[in-house]
Design an enzyme around this catalytic site. Structure first.
Site, PDB file in Angstrom:
ATOM      1  N   HIS A 149      43.481  37.288  49.969  1.00 58.97           N
ATOM      2  CA  HIS A 149      43.669  35.837  49.892  1.00 58.97           C
ATOM      3  C   HIS A 149      45.161  35.501  49.984  1.00 58.97           C
ATOM      4  CE1 HIS A 149      39.485  35.244  48.800  1.00 58.97           C
ATOM      5  NE2 HIS A 149      39.675  33.954  48.589  1.00 58.97           N
ATOM      6  N   HIS A 204      42.330  39.848  40.857  1.00 59.14           N
ATOM      7  CA  HIS A 204      43.518  40.638  41.191  1.00 59.14           C
ATOM      8  C   HIS A 204      44.503  40.705  40.038  1.00 59.14           C
ATOM      9  CE1 HIS A 204      42.735  41.349  45.454  1.00 59.14           C
ATOM     10  NE2 HIS A 204      42.288  40.109  45.530  1.00 59.14           N
TER      11      HIS A 204
END
Length: 240
Positions: A149, A204
């Site tokens: 992302h 993450h």
């Protein structure tokens, strides 16, 4: 259009097709199974929650944003050759970013913060090397580094910022420079928000998004200046 121009366009398009096929081939492989000690499990016990920025929203941001910028640039300058170069540059940025990101994910094999619940959906288990959860889910849980992302957000938005520096004539002595700088910064603000969201939904680690931001920006910066001369070159200086 001359014959050599056709060859050039074919080579540009062919390169992107090859990179896309390479991405699909690499993506089909399993990641490196990194050993996890029991005293490290606390880093991977975060809950699994829906993504704040889903993949389809990310795609809209990194595609629609540059397209709108290209349309505004075309209606302002009427230079189709600059639009074509911009699209080639951006598509190559995304293609290289995709190949490099998926390659690093597989080679590093770093577990996500929510890996434990992916591995053991019922919340119980000790043998990390033998997960009981859905195979696709816990294997994706081993692809934390870097954040895709973030790499895509920064590669696309950083490209927009550099291009807007030229379009808004930031380096020239003009009025309203503060407002223009704010407009140029807006894409990067979006990229930062997307990156931070990946830590808030426990997909993450902070180092994943920091590395992703640096990698995406580096690719965008270098590819942009392959297709466009630097902003301070005489070609882009308005005579006074």
């Amino acid at each position: 259009m001359e014959y050599l121009d056709y060859i050039d366009h074919i080579s540009e398009i062919s390169l992107r097709i090859i990179l896309y096929l390479l991405f699909l081939w690499i993506h089909g492989h399993a990641p490196f199974i990194r050993h996890i000690e029991e005293d490290e499990l606390w880093m991977y016990r975060y809950p699994s929650v829906p993504s704040i920025v889903p993949k389809n929203v990310l795609l809209i941001v990194i595609i629609v944003g540059p397209v709108v910028m290209f349309l505004i640039e075309y209606f302002h300058n009427r230079r189709i050759e600059d639009i074509v170069k911009g699209m080639y540059a951006l598509s190559l940025i995304y293609a290289l970013n995709a190949v490099l990101t998926v390659t690093l994910k597989l080679l590093v094999g770093r577990p996500r913060p929510n890996f434990f619940i992916r591995c053991f959906p019922d919340g119980y288990g000790t043998d990390i090397d033998n997960c009981t959860g859905e195979y696709k889910s816990h294997m994706d849980g081993r692809k934390s580094f870097p954040s895709a992302h973030t790499t895509f957000a920064f590669s696309g938005m950083f490209f927009m910022t550099i291009r807007m520096f030229y379009l808004l004539k930031i380096r020239e002595p003009i009025r309203g420079k503060g407002f223009r700088c704010l407009l140029c910064s807006f894409p990067l603000i979006i990229a930062i928000l997307i990156a931070v969201s990946r830590t808030c939904d426990y997909n993450h680690h902070y180092s994943d998004v920091i590395a992703g931001a640096l990698m995406g920006s580096f690719i965008a910066y270098n590819i942009y200046y392959i297709y466009f001369p630097k902003l301070y070159e005489p070609k882009y200086v308005t005579e006074t």
